[in-house]
Write a protein that holds these residues in place. Structure first.
Motif, PDB file in Angstrom:
ATOM      1  N   LEU C 255      22.329  53.346   7.358  1.00  0.00           N
ATOM      2  CA  LEU C 255      22.175  52.325   6.321  1.00  0.00           C
ATOM      3  C   LEU C 255      22.958  52.614   4.846  1.00  0.00           C
ATOM      4  O   LEU C 255      23.578  52.001   4.152  1.00  0.00           O
ATOM      5  N   ASP C 256      22.713  54.009   4.596  1.00  0.00           N
ATOM      6  CA  ASP C 256      23.261  54.487   3.512  1.00  0.00           C
ATOM      7  C   ASP C 256      24.634  54.369   3.328  1.00  0.00           C
ATOM      8  O   ASP C 256      25.224  53.833   2.257  1.00  0.00           O
ATOM      9  N   ASN C 257      25.462  54.757   4.446  1.00  0.00           N
ATOM     10  CA  ASN C 257      26.862  54.693   4.443  1.00  0.00           C
ATOM     11  C   ASN C 257      27.214  53.129   4.245  1.00  0.00           C
ATOM     12  O   ASN C 257      28.257  52.830   3.373  1.00  0.00           O
ATOM     13  N   ALA C 258      26.484  52.109   5.126  1.00  0.00           N
ATOM     14  CA  ALA C 258      26.876  51.005   4.921  1.00  0.00           C
ATOM     15  C   ALA C 258      26.552  50.212   3.378  1.00  0.00           C
ATOM     16  O   ALA C 258      27.447  49.355   2.916  1.00  0.00           O
ATOM     17  N   ARG C 259      25.421  50.915   2.828  1.00  0.00           N
ATOM     18  CA  ARG C 259      25.241  50.394   1.335  1.00  0.00           C
ATOM     19  C   ARG C 259      26.587  50.625   0.468  1.00  0.00           C
ATOM     20  O   ARG C 259      26.601  49.919  -0.274  1.00  0.00           O
TER      21      ARG C 259
END
Lengths: 344, 344, 344, 344
Positions: C255-259
């Protein structure tokens, strides 16, 4: 009043008689029969193509799918009309026989234009290894909507294919109907127009069940034979396929039948026109797509007429125009057509 | 003197006549014809199987490949004799139609024994996801070497398949020949013996080109129909397939033809025996595998006899025994057999 | 200035580290490793789907093609957007893996509307056995044009599929990017929205090469395993796939990467907007389709920027607007974006 | 005490390190990366084959199935040992990728003899169009039973293939192990011995998951690329495949690893011999097939040893000899082998 399809009529008596004549004594199976030799010679003569490879199968779908599989690779795409029989009516047979090739649909609704074909071809293979590679172009003559490409139109399409070095297949399930409509020779409508392989139909025009596949370049012959056998389309009693096709090509029976079918269709078309029908496509061979008031269809069906509606079932109550397809074969009589026209 | 195959003889006159009779007026295509309805009823009655799904195709390879594809998955293997027609004579049609399934050959050279079948089945699927999974068992009756499984033998094979919960297909290209050899009913030689699907041959026993595929559990029907269409084996003029098969089943024509073929074969076999032939397999139906001196073959061929040598071409000069296959159909005459026997 | 694809950036350090940690001692191959057990549990927890079947493969095309093959039959057609990755960028892999199924393209150019999907489905299977049968619906989320279906839109599509009893596959190569765009849970964007199977991407969002295939109904599990092995996509050293995916799901790395990727894209989009770019689609995740003057592209390329033009090569001299695709991954820096924006 | 497979050990540290080094910055995907260019050059140098086409995939089954599909036609049969990995352990992948080709098993149980291969080839294609056509010959080196063909033996096999003009594929999952066993060069064991294409394994000898496919005639290159993409085996982040293989080939790591594995196997074999084991095949590389008393196996398993029994599960009570397969990779230590030997 049977206008459902040109495959619902009877077999021509001369074809049946040929089966009886072929049924004497023994013959080697699987195409090694004398009738097949004679048929091969006849087809080559008819098409002015002395080197052509000639094979017989029993269904039009087999002819199309096997021919296209021979001309393509599984990582390619076949270019065809968005209403092509190979796309709409063969339950994925081309995909099956080709080992999973794709069909790229050229938007047209009937005849392909060279421009639309060119756009479709240019649209593929801009993605290197990611998209399918360009494969054969497939043309139906007569089209699935009853149109006939002129020789010029055919040549324009094959010229586009040629620019991209793609082979061209002609689905000639109604080859004879198109030919008599154009008044040309078999060669003019095939190899002289840039066609590489033809599905040459017999079944819809007086035969019991036989189609020839013709490759003008014989290099495809052995691969086709293996694909035909692997597809279970090699007949042990091949002489009975050859006999049908021989009778069909003898004494211009094929052309006579096609002329009758086209004339019947023209007669029906004239009657439909006078009855106020709206034509969805300009009929050029033996198929008519036209709209009639709902009530006219109802009267015809009630009286036993048989043909396909094109816009779904005849539900509802209104009297709007409803599209239908009418196909005439060689055997339909003027009396039947008159009877139908009287109803609508 | 034509012993090459039971597909090289003529069509029985009653079958031809049925084609002529079917050729009247119009009929809906693709199996929606009245003859097909009648044929379906007839097959169900003949097989005492009121729920059976019944389909027609034109070649035995189509019947086999489509039936096996319907009963299998592409990640499975089909168990069959190492001389099975589906392995040796169909140019990978089962692999093609199944989407890439494997054939596991049960070593036998002719009839499978239950022990050999069981060993072969046990030999597969010990590797989890790595090896192919166990699929259908395929039995030929008459076998490719002219043998006939007794009902007991058939039941023993299907019992093995049942232990592993595998469906069983019977390649009955010569179903009638086997049945009259056993003197049993169609039901006894099929579903009562544990068979799930049958390729029921007509072509080798007097028809022009028609085979029925029968599934005793109708759950397979729709998938088979789609696979048949996708394989290009659905005939538009299906009535002419149905008419053949109807004539074949009427008034015991199929059994009469098979009895004649088997009797011809027995007569030929007796003559071969007296001429000193060595039998490679015990003939039980209408096929004989026997060795004759090279010179005998030469004389026969010189006089126009037609049959297949089994050990390669007739080269060399010695007079050793050379194996051959002799097949009799219903039409071969005693005179022809006598003529041949006189030569060897 | 690398906006060519989210697969051209580096692997996230935590994923690399996980590979190193997994590289200790021996582990059973082919998925029988402890990491795979842990991963299966993790995915089930993340998706609130305790029964789900979970598998790993190394490429998105493998995930899609294997999932669709498991959900379809070769005589069916898959419904998808006319710009779907499975249609445009997989070189016929779905056709290959399904054994020759067709793809029916829903005209949309980006997101499918329920109406267009419904029309496409209704358009098939009006031809009985002649046309392909209706098969799975395939949805891409994020779409190939950078759009994101809202949960309502997803549910509307799966409702249409449900009316026809068709399974639904979600190509989630950018699942995480869509999820953070919507602010929803994995379950809400999959099985709670009517999705039957998901290709859950890792490669484009920080992994080296791993995608999960998730079936919410475990009945498909064994067939999928066999198809994966047969397709040569079962890894002997599966632990290194599992380790990647475990690291990816741990501590919300995915999720961090996608954000980050989405935020980078939003920042770039804002800059493009201010620079006068015209947006071809409204960017909603980490992809932007926008037109810039030819000269701007030229300056960017001259300075080493990397991204795909959408309208063919940058030929000619004029200064008209030329379309391009810009993709941001998690790793691209604001400095790089600023550098690019300064150029155009 | 892990002798289950050479794919259950760890990745060599230098390979892991190469992955880390490759993980810097951006790289074009799908094989257009600098590592791939370097790898191609390296392979060509190592094999003394400056024209060779070189591709990477992640699994050995992919390498084999794609190479064989490129060398064959769907109506052909592939000749291989009856215990070949492509037959026993790939769940019909060759049949799938080839579009339904057959595998003809050469009876051998381990190494093929030229005589047996010749007989098998002669046995096919005596049936014209009816049987499958002769296709590629597939050889495994190291064999699936741990044997190694001498260069002379290899050349004798390819000479047979050459007589029939058939291409030859080498399954070199353990190419390095065979090479160090023979003390020859890569060229000598491949193209100089008549091999047309090689699956060059990395995974079993220290890599994480990478195999090269090498065609010595580059005419196959584009077709292979398309088949790889269509098979979903083209990696977007291909640089991580290339980096593994580069590290593997650098400074003779591949040969060092293979020497260690073979030496470990020789040490284990000597110990087994002294313990009274009976060898089922003469071990020549890093695999041993040997029988031990049931009790010895039981003690080893109880102490945590891991390897595959070859005669089914260890049921029963007697103390007869039970066959097993022991595989050593580069990482197994003498201490582990000693520990195991002490147990049996």
């Amino acid at each position: 009043m049977f206008f459902a399809s040109d495959n619902s009529g009877p077999v021509h008596p001369q074809v049946l008689q040929a089966l009886t004549q072929a049924n004497s004594g023994y013959a080697m199976g699987y195409g090694a029969d004398a009738q097949m030799d004679a048929l091969r010679d006849t087809v080559r003569t008819v098409f002015e193509a002395p080197e052509a490879a000639v094979f017989l199968v029993a269904t039009g779908t087999a002819a199309n799918a096997l021919a296209l599989a021979t001309l393509s690779q599984p990582y390619q795409t076949v270019f065809c009309s968005d209403v092509a029989h190979i796309h709409e009516d063969e339950c994925n047979a081309p995909e099956f026989y080709s080992g999973g090739a794709k069909l790229t649909l050229v938007p047209c609704g009937d005849k392909m234009s060279p421009q639309a074909l060119c756009l479709a071809i240019e649209g593929e293979e801009t993605r290197g290894v990611h998209g399918p590679q360009r494969g054969p172009v497939a043309i139906s003559q007569v089209t699935e909507r009853g149109s006939v490409y002129s020789l010029e139109e055919l040549r324009a399409l094959t010229a586009v294919a040629g620019e991209f070095d793609l082979p061209v297949h002609l689905d000639g399930a109604r080859f004879a109907n198109a030919m008599v409509a154009l008044g040309c020779t078999p060669a003019e409508m095939s190899w002289k127009a840039g066609i590489d392989a033809v599905s040459f139909g017999g079944t819809k025009n007086g035969c019991m069940g036989v189609e020839a596949v013709i490759f003008f370049d014989p290099k495809h012959a052995w691969e086709f034979e293996l694909r035909r056998k692997r597809g279970a389309h090699l007949f042990s009693k091949n002489r009975f396929l050859a006999a049908q096709m021989l009778a069909y090509l003898q004494d211009d029976l094929w052309l006579d039948n096609a002329r009758k079918a086209n004339a019947n269709s023209a007669y029906l078309g004239e009657g439909l026109h006078q009855a106020g029908a709206e034509f969805l496509h300009k009929p050029q061979a033996n198929m008519i797509f036209a709209s009639l008031p709902r009530a006219s269809h109802q009267r015809a069906f009630d009286a036993g007429a048989s043909y396909h509606l094109w816009d779904g079932p005849l539900a509802g109550q209104g009297d709007e125009m409803v599209g239908a397809r009418f196909v005439c074969d060689w055997s339909i009589s003027t009396a039947q057509i008159d009877e139908f026209l009287a109803l609508i």
